[in-house]
Design a protein around this motif. Structure first.
Motif, short mmCIF file in Angstrom:
data_model
loop_
_atom_site.label_atom_id
_atom_site.label_comp_id
_atom_site.label_asym_id
_atom_site.label_seq_id
_atom_site.Cartn_x
_atom_site.Cartn_y
_atom_site.Cartn_z
N ALA A 231 0.84 -1.21 0.00
CA ALA A 231 0.00 0.00 0.00
C ALA A 231 0.87 1.26 0.00
CB ALA A 231 -0.93 -0.01 1.21
N LEU A 232 1.95 1.24 0.79
CA LEU A 232 2.85 2.39 0.82
C LEU A 232 3.56 2.58 -0.52
CD1 LEU A 232 4.40 1.98 4.38
CD2 LEU A 232 3.00 3.90 3.59
N SER A 233 3.95 1.48 -1.16
CA SER A 233 4.59 1.60 -2.47
C SER A 233 3.61 2.17 -3.49
CB SER A 233 5.09 0.23 -2.94
OG SER A 233 6.02 -0.29 -2.04
N LEU A 234 2.37 1.73 -3.40
CA LEU A 234 1.35 2.24 -4.31
C LEU A 234 1.12 3.74 -4.08
CD1 LEU A 234 -0.81 1.66 -6.46
CD2 LEU A 234 -2.40 1.09 -4.60
N LEU A 235 1.12 4.14 -2.81
CA LEU A 235 0.97 5.56 -2.49
C LEU A 235 2.11 6.38 -3.09
CD1 LEU A 235 -0.28 7.95 -0.96
CD2 LEU A 235 0.95 7.21 1.08
N ALA A 236 3.34 5.89 -2.93
CA ALA A 236 4.50 6.62 -3.47
C ALA A 236 4.39 6.75 -4.98
CB ALA A 236 5.80 5.91 -3.08
N LEU A 237 3.97 5.67 -5.62
CA LEU A 237 3.80 5.70 -7.08
C LEU A 237 2.72 6.71 -7.47
CD1 LEU A 237 4.66 4.11 -9.72
CD2 LEU A 237 2.55 2.79 -9.39
N ALA A 238 1.61 6.68 -6.75
CA ALA A 238 0.50 7.59 -7.06
C ALA A 238 0.91 9.04 -6.84
CB ALA A 238 -0.72 7.24 -6.20
N GLU A 239 1.66 9.30 -5.77
CA GLU A 239 2.08 10.68 -5.50
C GLU A 239 3.05 11.17 -6.57
OE1 GLU A 239 3.42 10.39 -1.39
OE2 GLU A 239 1.71 11.63 -0.79
N ALA A 240 3.89 10.27 -7.06
CA ALA A 240 4.84 10.69 -8.10
C ALA A 240 4.11 11.01 -9.40
CB ALA A 240 5.89 9.60 -8.33
N ARG A 241 3.07 10.22 -9.71
CA ARG A 241 2.36 10.42 -10.98
C ARG A 241 1.32 11.51 -10.90
NH1 ARG A 241 2.98 5.92 -14.45
NH2 ARG A 241 1.08 6.50 -15.50
N LEU A 242 0.73 11.70 -9.74
CA LEU A 242 -0.39 12.64 -9.60
C LEU A 242 -0.14 13.56 -8.40
CD1 LEU A 242 -3.04 9.83 -10.06
CD2 LEU A 242 -2.70 11.70 -11.69
N PRO A 243 0.95 14.32 -8.46
CA PRO A 243 1.34 15.11 -7.28
C PRO A 243 0.27 16.14 -6.91
CG PRO A 243 2.59 15.78 -9.22
CD PRO A 243 1.83 14.56 -9.61
N GLY A 244 -0.09 16.14 -5.64
CA GLY A 244 -1.05 17.11 -5.16
C GLY A 244 -2.47 16.85 -5.61
N MET A 245 -2.73 15.70 -6.23
CA MET A 245 -4.08 15.42 -6.73
C MET A 245 -4.76 14.28 -5.99
SD MET A 245 -3.30 15.78 -10.79
CE MET A 245 -1.71 16.50 -11.16
N ILE A 246 -4.05 13.68 -5.06
CA ILE A 246 -4.64 12.59 -4.29
C ILE A 246 -5.33 13.20 -3.07
CG2 ILE A 246 -4.18 10.42 -3.11
CD1 ILE A 246 -1.52 10.38 -4.73
N SER A 247 -6.64 13.08 -3.04
CA SER A 247 -7.38 13.69 -1.94
C SER A 247 -7.41 12.80 -0.72
CB SER A 247 -8.81 14.01 -2.38
OG SER A 247 -8.78 14.90 -3.48
N ALA A 248 -7.39 11.49 -0.90
CA ALA A 248 -7.42 10.57 0.24
C ALA A 248 -6.79 9.26 -0.18
CB ALA A 248 -8.86 10.35 0.72
N PHE A 249 -6.20 8.59 0.81
CA PHE A 249 -5.59 7.28 0.56
C PHE A 249 -5.80 6.46 1.83
CE2 PHE A 249 -2.29 4.11 -0.04
CZ PHE A 249 -2.29 3.90 -1.41
N GLU A 250 -6.85 5.64 1.81
CA GLU A 250 -7.34 4.97 3.01
C GLU A 250 -7.05 3.48 2.95
OE1 GLU A 250 -8.27 8.18 4.79
OE2 GLU A 250 -9.51 6.58 5.64
N LEU A 251 -6.49 2.98 4.02
CA LEU A 251 -6.22 1.54 4.13
C LEU A 251 -7.42 0.83 4.76
CD1 LEU A 251 -3.87 -0.62 3.82
CD2 LEU A 251 -3.42 -0.20 6.25
#
Lengths: 463, 463
Positions: A231-251
């Motif tokens: 989940a953390l790796s996915l978050l890092a990937l998402a933040e790199a691709r969509l910086p500042g556009m992730i409103s929530a990331f819930e486990l």
């Protein structure tokens, strides 16, 4: 030692500012205990609050402020000691101004969060503070506890959304701090000191709040992952691709989905077989980026990190995914936790923490553990439940040991034992156990300096 | 009353922690006055700082902390009173850790800002605090003053970039607060109280700082607009179209371009005829959005709001536009201001403020006014210069009147007379004039509570 708010004291206040205590004024949201109070004061203006506090200081009577009453650590409820005066913000519920062009709204402490949302939407903007109790939580309590919620990842904690506060101090002096400034370096930041002080240093009566552009489009996906590390790796990937556009990331853990099936079968679940771990990712995007495409691209880039999943194809489907996430606390309540923990950690330590805490609790007894929440903010709720066939009460004698076990591990890993709920009265001993002496001493010195008679929310945060 | 740091006192400190005062230790960056000190203490650890502060508290000797020495309000310089000990952070200049996966860097107070930039870049991220003095300003001073800079619009003030601080209090106790947590509601927020307190409540020795993703692409444009009102409309349009992607939005007045031509003719200017007003807009964008296209689209959508302009076609051209903007303060210095003002206002009031302040100053004398800066943050520098043929010295007798005239208008409009520079010693009287009594009283109570002997940066912020 404080005095009780007795009849003589109440007579010293204007009758139009008082009403009797109703049962709802002293109810804990989960029904766990009951507060007390001699009367409820209902100011309409900061000057009313000043008058009330001056009377309390002079008679040495405690004041317990109350906004929406949704807090989970008892900051709004005083179960013992000399009967305090309850200070309700119910009549200070005005939105004083909306500065649409500056993206600022000025709201009194009694305004309900969802009313701020509506006022923001009316001018085409959003106020991003979002949490389950938004239909009843009020601005004063949200600021008093520096509330968190599901959008901290993108927009910050409550304190990050506040440009200024109006507040009344213990001596009845009024801070007219409803600034609309992004920058102001004129002296100590009393705003940040008051926010999160849970009414123990002053009574916040209004705030100027930041509004944000409404994202052009939104999207969400529920994605099964192997575990917290993935989940953390996915978050890092998402933040790199969509910086500042992730409103929530819930486990989400399977245990939560199982509880939902058991207690709230009407909540739709997209998976036939609940995955052991999944994440709800929510995007808010500018013009020119399609949310479904962005999520498909993300899943493709994630490769084996994502094992299964659904991408919402409509606003309704997105709402359904959120309904699932937001029903988990209710399912938890129906099952009945032995002990609940609102913890923050440096995010990279979560996999190690979960493994270690699970193992440590297994040495105490057999439990079901629902670990879920705001992984993107480094904040999870690690809640411990009885196994089928036993009840909360069966574990009463273990509650303290369970809590201490979890909190000790969190503390050793450099974490926080209250990420978003505050200290209130429930966690005063935790603060004493885990805060370093220099911090506690500085807090006590500040409390004594600003509230020498100790009338403001006595027993909350510090005792 | 404090004592001077005399020979007997200095003998009480370990000799390896001391060195003599060098001229550079007591220089004001613009050469306006000189500080004083009995010796320079050079701690290597927070424990060294604790030992020094305990000695100072016991002997009642003042301590003036010093990081990069670039502050513009004299917080780092004590020109009079009993000779203090200067506390230099020069030996606490280590980056203790870079947590690349958590986007956190732990830096000591003596680390130079550009070294933090480099360490962030080495792990593919950015530390967004950016200002002209970044090659010499150090973390301790940046936090002590809650520095601003050109990227506040997007990333916030310095305080918004700090997850935790390590600090030593006046009694020598150490706060080990280098947390890496996004959420932590365990008691009063001492971090925010120390940040911006200019070394008067404690000495910050290290901080954990937030890093951010490096934007995939960047772009910039210098656009001529009719006036501040058109600039605000353009900003609103840009924010709506490119939410969260505008890194800076700087207003430039023709006066600044004229000063550049006069004093720094080598700085390239894109306009043949300098426009009365222009804005430098800087974008940091995710994958999939082209900066030149986005700027062309913005200019087209802006219609008559934009009268002329250049869009950088390369990184070099973008750097040239920024060199122009960042050379303006140096040009100002070469001209020599009668009075400079670092003001914040609710952004929508800037047009009215500029008109009113210009008219009010014209009643005092003939001046040239260079009004420029961070319009996107509601923070402008409104600097007043002599007309050709007269000198700074010719206006010496008017300096106080000019400053008071400008600040009175700012205050009446709900603004701040120190947006990003702090109070230091230069603006202590301004704070007394404009802060409301309740705020000053609360600040004094906190100062007395945390520094009862008054040894920490005596005379700064409060006197």
């Amino acid at each position: 030692m404080l005095n009780s708010a007795d009849a003589a004291f109440l007579d010293s206040l204007p009758p139009h500012l008082l009403r009797p205590v109703a049962p709802a004024d002293v109810e804990e949201p989960r029904g766990r205990w009951t507060g007390q109070g001699a009367a409820v004061a209902m100011p309409r203006t900061p000057e009313d609050v000043a008058q009330i506090l001056r009377a309390c200081a002079s008679a040495r009577v405690g004041v317990v402020p109350r906004a929406g009453g949704t807090g989970l650590v008892g900051g709004q409820l005083m179960p013992e000691g000399p009967a305090p005066l309850l200070l309700s913000m119910e009549r200070m519920a005005r939105i004083r101004a909306v500065h649409a062009d500056e993206a600022v709204i000025e709201a009194e402490a009694g305004v309900i969060l969802s009313d701020v949302h509506a006022a923001a939407e009316a001018v085409g903007r959003i106020f991003p503070l979002t949490l389950a109790s938004q239909g009843s939580a009020r601005i004063g309590g949200l600021l008093g506890t520096n509330a968190g919620g599901v959008n901290v990842l993108r927009y910050g904690n409550t304190r990050d959304l506040v440009l200024g506060v109006e507040a009344v101090l213990a001596d009845g002096s009024i801070l007219h701090g409803l600034k609309r400034l992004r920058k102001d370096n004129t002296g100590y930041d009393l705003r940040h000191l008051l926010i999160g002080s849970e009414g123990t240093l002053g009574i916040i009566t209004a705030a100027s709040l930041r509004l944000f552009p409404r994202p052009a489009t939104e999207g969400a996906a529920l994605l099964a992952v192997e575990g917290p590390e993935a989940a953390l790796s996915l978050l890092a990937l998402a933040e790199a691709r969509l910086p500042g556009m992730i409103s929530a990331f819930e486990l989400i853990h399977r245990q939560g989905l199982d509880f939902l099936r058991e207690t709230l079968p009407q909540v739709r679940q997209p998976f036939d077989v609940p995955p052991e771990w999944s994440v709800l990712i929510d995007l808010g995007l500018p013009h020119g980026i399609d949310p479904q495409e962005a999520l498909v691209d993300l899943v493709e880039a994630a490769g084996a990190l994502v094992q299964d999943g659904v991408i919402a194809q409509s606003g309704n489907q997105r709402a359904e995914l959120w309904a699932l996430r937001e029903s988990i606390p209710l399912a938890n309540r129906r099952i009945g936790a032995v002990s609940s923990h609102d913890i923050a950690l440096p995010p990279s330590l979560f996999p190690a923490f979960i493994a270690e805490a699970n193992a440590a609790l297994a040495r105490i007894d057999r439990f079901r553990i629902n670990c879920f929440g705001h992984l993107g903010d480094g904040n999870l709720h690690y809640n411990v439940f009885p196994c089928p066939g036993s009840s909360r009460a069966d574990h009463d004698h273990q509650r303290e040991a369970v809590k201490t076990c979890v909190h000790d591990i969190v503390h050793r890993m450099g974490g926080s034992v209250s990420a978003e709920h505050g200290i209130g009265r429930l966690k005063v001993k935790d603060l004493e156990r885990y805060a370093e002496p220099a911090k506690l001493a500085a807090m006590r010195a500040i409390k004594t300096a600003l509230d020498p008679s100790g009338i403001l929310n006595p027993g909350a945060v510090l005792r």
